[in-house]
Design an enzyme around this catalytic site. Structure first.
Site, PDB file in Angstrom:
ATOM      1  N   GLY A   1       0.837  -1.200   0.000  1.00 18.78           N
ATOM      2  CA  GLY A   1       0.000   0.000   0.000  1.00 18.78           C
ATOM      3  C   GLY A   1       0.869   1.247   0.000  1.00 18.78           C
ATOM      4  O   GLY A   1       2.096   1.165   0.089  1.00 18.78           O
TER       5      GLY A   1
ATOM      6  N   LEU B   1       1.280   3.717   2.239  1.00 20.89           N
ATOM      7  CA  LEU B   1       2.060   3.887   3.468  1.00 20.89           C
ATOM      8  C   LEU B   1       3.012   2.717   3.674  1.00 20.89           C
ATOM      9  O   LEU B   1       4.176   2.897   4.053  1.00 20.89           O
ATOM     10  CB  LEU B   1       1.110   4.010   4.677  1.00 20.89           C
ATOM     11  CG  LEU B   1       1.803   4.059   6.035  1.00 20.89           C
ATOM     12  CD1 LEU B   1       2.728   5.266   6.140  1.00 20.89           C
ATOM     13  CD2 LEU B   1       0.772   4.083   7.173  1.00 20.89           C
TER      14      LEU B   1
ATOM     15  N   ASP C   1      -2.658 -13.174   3.730  1.00 15.83           N
ATOM     16  CA  ASP C   1      -3.985 -12.560   3.899  1.00 15.83           C
ATOM     17  C   ASP C   1      -4.275 -12.610   5.398  1.00 15.83           C
ATOM     18  O   ASP C   1      -4.520 -13.683   5.963  1.00 15.83           O
ATOM     19  CB  ASP C   1      -5.024 -13.359   3.100  1.00 15.83           C
ATOM     20  CG  ASP C   1      -6.423 -12.802   3.289  1.00 15.83           C
ATOM     21  OD1 ASP C   1      -6.644 -11.991   4.217  1.00 15.83           O
ATOM     22  OD2 ASP C   1      -7.310 -13.196   2.514  1.00 15.83           O
TER      23      ASP C   1
ATOM     24  N   THR D   1      -9.577   0.054   2.782  1.00 14.70           N
ATOM     25  CA  THR D   1      -9.516   1.514   2.794  1.00 14.70           C
ATOM     26  C   THR D   1     -10.518   2.183   1.843  1.00 14.70           C
ATOM     27  O   THR D   1     -10.478   3.396   1.674  1.00 14.70           O
ATOM     28  CB  THR D   1      -8.086   1.990   2.430  1.00 14.70           C
ATOM     29  OG1 THR D   1      -7.708   1.394   1.184  1.00 14.70           O
ATOM     30  CG2 THR D   1      -7.082   1.621   3.490  1.00 14.70           C
TER      31      THR D   1
ATOM     32  N   THR E   1      -7.310   5.963  12.023  1.00 15.83           N
ATOM     33  CA  THR E   1      -7.802   7.042  11.159  1.00 15.83           C
ATOM     34  C   THR E   1      -8.517   8.152  11.928  1.00 15.83           C
ATOM     35  O   THR E   1      -9.095   7.899  12.997  1.00 15.83           O
ATOM     36  CB  THR E   1      -8.788   6.431  10.124  1.00 15.83           C
ATOM     37  OG1 THR E   1      -9.423   7.477   9.409  1.00 15.83           O
ATOM     38  CG2 THR E   1      -9.856   5.572  10.778  1.00 15.83           C
ATOM     39  N   ASP E   2      -8.512   9.336  11.337  1.00 14.00           N
ATOM     40  CA  ASP E   2      -9.309  10.458  11.866  1.00 14.00           C
ATOM     41  C   ASP E   2     -10.809  10.155  11.759  1.00 14.00           C
ATOM     42  O   ASP E   2     -11.615  10.797  12.424  1.00 14.00           O
ATOM     43  CB  ASP E   2      -8.975  11.749  11.096  1.00 14.00           C
ATOM     44  CG  ASP E   2      -9.133  11.621   9.585  1.00 14.00           C
ATOM     45  OD1 ASP E   2      -8.933  10.503   9.048  1.00 14.00           O
ATOM     46  OD2 ASP E   2      -9.460  12.626   8.929  1.00 14.00           O
TER      47      ASP E   2
ATOM     48  N   TYR F   1     -16.539   2.440   7.444  1.00 12.81           N
ATOM     49  CA  TYR F   1     -15.073   2.358   7.487  1.00 12.81           C
ATOM     50  C   TYR F   1     -14.560   2.799   8.869  1.00 12.81           C
ATOM     51  O   TYR F   1     -13.757   2.102   9.497  1.00 12.81           O
ATOM     52  CB  TYR F   1     -14.485   3.243   6.380  1.00 12.81           C
ATOM     53  CG  TYR F   1     -13.006   3.501   6.498  1.00 12.81           C
ATOM     54  CD1 TYR F   1     -12.074   2.529   6.151  1.00 12.81           C
ATOM     55  CD2 TYR F   1     -12.527   4.734   6.967  1.00 12.81           C
ATOM     56  CE1 TYR F   1     -10.705   2.770   6.269  1.00 12.81           C
ATOM     57  CE2 TYR F   1     -11.180   4.985   7.074  1.00 12.81           C
ATOM     58  CZ  TYR F   1     -10.264   4.008   6.731  1.00 12.81           C
ATOM     59  OH  TYR F   1      -8.924   4.255   6.853  1.00 12.81           O
TER      60      TYR F   1
ATOM     61  N   TRP G   1      -5.812  11.866   5.784  1.00 12.75           N
ATOM     62  CA  TRP G   1      -5.575  12.456   4.457  1.00 12.75           C
ATOM     63  C   TRP G   1      -4.185  12.068   3.927  1.00 12.75           C
ATOM     64  O   TRP G   1      -3.352  12.923   3.616  1.00 12.75           O
ATOM     65  CB  TRP G   1      -5.721  13.975   4.517  1.00 12.75           C
ATOM     66  CG  TRP G   1      -7.090  14.478   4.860  1.00 12.75           C
ATOM     67  CD1 TRP G   1      -8.079  13.829   5.542  1.00 12.75           C
ATOM     68  CD2 TRP G   1      -7.610  15.782   4.548  1.00 12.75           C
ATOM     69  NE1 TRP G   1      -9.182  14.642   5.672  1.00 12.75           N
ATOM     70  CE2 TRP G   1      -8.923  15.844   5.080  1.00 12.75           C
ATOM     71  CE3 TRP G   1      -7.108  16.902   3.888  1.00 12.75           C
ATOM     72  CZ2 TRP G   1      -9.726  16.974   4.960  1.00 12.75           C
ATOM     73  CZ3 TRP G   1      -7.898  18.036   3.779  1.00 12.75           C
ATOM     74  CH2 TRP G   1      -9.192  18.069   4.301  1.00 12.75           C
TER      75      TRP G   1
HETATM   76  N1  LIG Z   1      -5.397   6.784   2.827  1.00 13.45           N
HETATM   77  C1  LIG Z   1      -5.802   7.627   3.775  1.00 13.45           C
HETATM   78  O1  LIG Z   1      -6.152   8.776   3.512  1.00 13.45           O
HETATM   79  C2  LIG Z   1      -5.832   7.174   5.221  1.00 13.45           C
HETATM   80  C3  LIG Z   1      -6.326   8.071   6.189  1.00 13.45           C
HETATM   81  C4  LIG Z   1      -6.335   7.654   7.530  1.00 13.45           C
HETATM   82  C5  LIG Z   1      -5.863   6.406   7.882  1.00 13.45           C
HETATM   83  N2  LIG Z   1      -5.405   5.551   6.908  1.00 13.45           N
HETATM   84  C6  LIG Z   1      -4.925   4.225   7.309  1.00 13.45           C
HETATM   85  O2  LIG Z   1      -3.563   4.147   6.936  1.00 13.45           O
HETATM   86  C7  LIG Z   1      -3.240   2.803   6.610  1.00 13.45           C
HETATM   87  C8  LIG Z   1      -2.543   2.754   5.266  1.00 13.45           C
HETATM   88  O3  LIG Z   1      -3.400   3.320   4.285  1.00 13.45           O
HETATM   89  P1  LIG Z   1      -2.976   3.406   2.754  1.00 13.45           P
HETATM   90  O4  LIG Z   1      -3.504   4.691   2.235  1.00 13.45           O
HETATM   91  O5  LIG Z   1      -1.530   3.074   2.616  1.00 13.45           O
HETATM   92  O6  LIG Z   1      -3.874   2.228   2.173  1.00 13.45           O
HETATM   93  P2  LIG Z   1      -3.724   1.364   0.844  1.00 13.45           P
HETATM   94  O7  LIG Z   1      -2.794   2.040  -0.110  1.00 13.45           O
HETATM   95  O8  LIG Z   1      -5.110   1.056   0.423  1.00 13.45           O
HETATM   96  O9  LIG Z   1      -3.011   0.051   1.371  1.00 13.45           O
HETATM   97  C9  LIG Z   1      -3.668  -0.900   2.144  1.00 13.45           C
HETATM   98  C10 LIG Z   1      -3.026  -2.211   1.855  1.00 13.45           C
HETATM   99  O10 LIG Z   1      -3.625  -3.243   2.680  1.00 13.45           O
HETATM  100  C11 LIG Z   1      -3.737  -4.401   1.894  1.00 13.45           C
HETATM  101  N3  LIG Z   1      -4.740  -5.322   2.410  1.00 13.45           N
HETATM  102  C12 LIG Z   1      -6.072  -5.144   2.489  1.00 13.45           C
HETATM  103  N4  LIG Z   1      -6.660  -6.250   2.984  1.00 13.45           N
HETATM  104  C13 LIG Z   1      -5.670  -7.153   3.225  1.00 13.45           C
HETATM  105  C14 LIG Z   1      -5.655  -8.475   3.719  1.00 13.45           C
HETATM  106  N5  LIG Z   1      -6.782  -9.110   4.093  1.00 13.45           N
HETATM  107  N6  LIG Z   1      -4.467  -9.116   3.826  1.00 13.45           N
HETATM  108  C15 LIG Z   1      -3.340  -8.499   3.433  1.00 13.45           C
HETATM  109  N7  LIG Z   1      -3.280  -7.233   2.958  1.00 13.45           N
HETATM  110  C16 LIG Z   1      -4.451  -6.573   2.851  1.00 13.45           C
HETATM  111  C17 LIG Z   1      -4.113  -3.886   0.524  1.00 13.45           C
HETATM  112  O11 LIG Z   1      -3.899  -4.871  -0.444  1.00 13.45           O
HETATM  113  P3  LIG Z   1      -4.789  -4.876  -1.796  1.00 13.45           P
HETATM  114  O12 LIG Z   1      -4.275  -3.720  -2.604  1.00 13.45           O
HETATM  115  O13 LIG Z   1      -4.516  -6.219  -2.365  1.00 13.45           O
HETATM  116  O14 LIG Z   1      -6.213  -4.687  -1.361  1.00 13.45           O
HETATM  117  C18 LIG Z   1      -3.188  -2.679   0.396  1.00 13.45           C
HETATM  118  O15 LIG Z   1      -1.922  -3.036  -0.118  1.00 13.45           O
HETATM  119  C19 LIG Z   1      -4.550   2.017   6.689  1.00 13.45           C
HETATM  120  O16 LIG Z   1      -4.616   1.366   7.941  1.00 13.45           O
HETATM  121  C20 LIG Z   1      -5.621   3.088   6.610  1.00 13.45           C
HETATM  122  O17 LIG Z   1      -6.793   2.673   7.277  1.00 13.45           O
HETATM  123  C21 LIG Z   1      -5.377   5.908   5.585  1.00 13.45           C
END
Ligand SMILES: NC(=O)c1ccc[n+]([C@@H]2O[C@H](COP(=O)([O-])OP(=O)(O)OC[C@H]3O[C@@H](n4cnc5c(N)ncnc54)[C@H](OP(=O)(O)O)[C@@H]3O)[C@@H](O)[C@H]2O)c1
Length: 297
Positions: free
Chosen positions: A16, A18, A42, A68, A107-108, A131, A156
């Site tokens: 992902g 992050l 998984d 997400t 998350t916020d 979510y 964000w």
């Molecule tokens: N993006 C934002 O604005 C935001 C804001 C606040 C908090 N966060 C938190 O920050 C963290 C990172 O976010 P991000 O933006 O980097 O998200 P992201 O790019 O969507 O990455 C999430 C990753 O988790 C993987 N994943 C989902 N389900 C899984 C499973 N069952 N087993 C293994 N891997 C799995 C996804 O794989 P696939 O691609 O195969 O689904 C993806 O690679 C998350 O915890 C999110 O809740 C994000």
């Protein structure tokens, strides 16, 4: 085989946006990092998590993987809870078995956004969408099942890898002269490199608990977009609009600025102001290098 001479960290969601920066930053800080993608692990499968953790015997686990898709979650309550709540339960249980520190990225969106002052870490949570509910359930599993848990709420998020608001804006500008952007949601844009650096410092402490870690200051999505186009040197007509102009399945908090008292109290520097972080993002993107990754080595 696990390298037993170095401290070992597992990063979930390592593919992902992050996760990819966490892997680089932690490797630069001297950790042996294991970053399984969904195909290798998984984490909704408890036996798979048990096997992977037994193989690696981690000292730290950064649980960044998550469901997400905020809008899709509204129609997929089961899917969101399976990943964000029960997946976190699996990860937290196994982290505890090996005495590993656990960082759960949250998350916020655990807040309802009706406030007008930055949210404190101790403030009452009250998510307004599925979510947010599922991520809050994940926080509870992490805190109950791990005796060494850090909950790190962020907001964000954007980075060099993966899709995000910055890239969406720049792509839209390729095909449009005018772009409407929401001006009534206020939050803190967060650059993944800054967040990964803060996490890597926090796990050197024993100060377990709830943290907020997001870019400093605050802005609306419209103000964020304006700053993006300024830095990109793009001329676009930006039209500030209310959220009602873009009806979406999931409600968003109107105000989700995260106050970050706990982080600095733990001796971890606050993340840079969001505007300075955006400068760093563009610099690192344009130069296709990320000099700060190696500074911790
Ligand atoms: N993006 C934002 O604005 C935001 C804001 C606040 C908090 N966060 C938190 O920050 C963290 C990172 O976010 P991000 O933006 O980097 O998200 P992201 O790019 O969507 O990455 C999430 C990753 O988790 C993987 N994943 C989902 N389900 C899984 C499973 N069952 N087993 C293994 N891997 C799995 C996804 O794989 P696939 O691609 O195969 O689904 C993806 O690679 C998350 O915890 C999110 O809740 C994000």
């Amino acid at each position: 085989m696990a390298d037993m001479t170095k401290r070992r960290a597992i990063v979930t969601g390592a593919r992902g946006q992050l996760g990819q920066d966490l892997v680089k930053v932690l490797s630069g800080a001297g950790w042996q990092v294991y970053g399984p993608g969904r195909e290798e692990l998984d984490f909704t499968d408890p036996e798979a998590v048990e096997r992977e953790f037994a193989r690696i015997r981690p000292d730290a686990v950064i649980h960044a993987g998550a469901y997400t898709q905020v809008d899709a979650a509204e129609e997929d309550y089961g899917g969101a809870f399976l990943v964000n709540a029960f997946g976190t339960r699996n990860v937290a249980m196994e982290a505890e078995r090996y005495g590993a520190k656990l960082v759960y990225i949250s998350t916020d969106y655990v807040f309802d956004g009706t406030g007008s002052e930055p949210y404190r870490e101790s403030e009452r949570t009250s998510p307004v969408n599925v979510y947010g509910e599922s991520k809050l359930a994940g926080e509870k599993f992490a805190l109950r099942l791990s005796s060494r848990a850090f909950i790190v709420r962020t907001s964000w998020v954007y980075g060099l890898n993966g899709g995000n608001f910055v890239k969406t804006m720049l792509t839209l500008a390729d095909s449009r002269d005018t772009i409407s952007v929401v001006n009534d949601q206020i939050g803190c844009p967060t650059y993944t490199v800054d967040l990964a650096l803060a996490v890597s410092r926090l796990i050197e402490t024993e100060r377990f608990g709830i943290y907020h870690a997001a870019g400093g200051g605050q802005c609306s999505w419209y103000e964020f977009a304006r700053a993006i186009f300024q830095r990109a040197g793009r001329t676009v007509w930006l039209n500030p609009v209310d959220s009602s102009a873009f009806p979406r399945p999931a409600k968003r908090p109107a105000y989700s600025v995260l106050g970050q008292t706990a982080l600095t109290a733990a001796g971890v520097p606050a993340l840079p102001h969001w505007e300075a972080a955006l400068d760093a993002f563009f610099h690192e993107w344009e130069h296709a290098n990320a000099p700060r990754y190696s500074k911790l080595g």
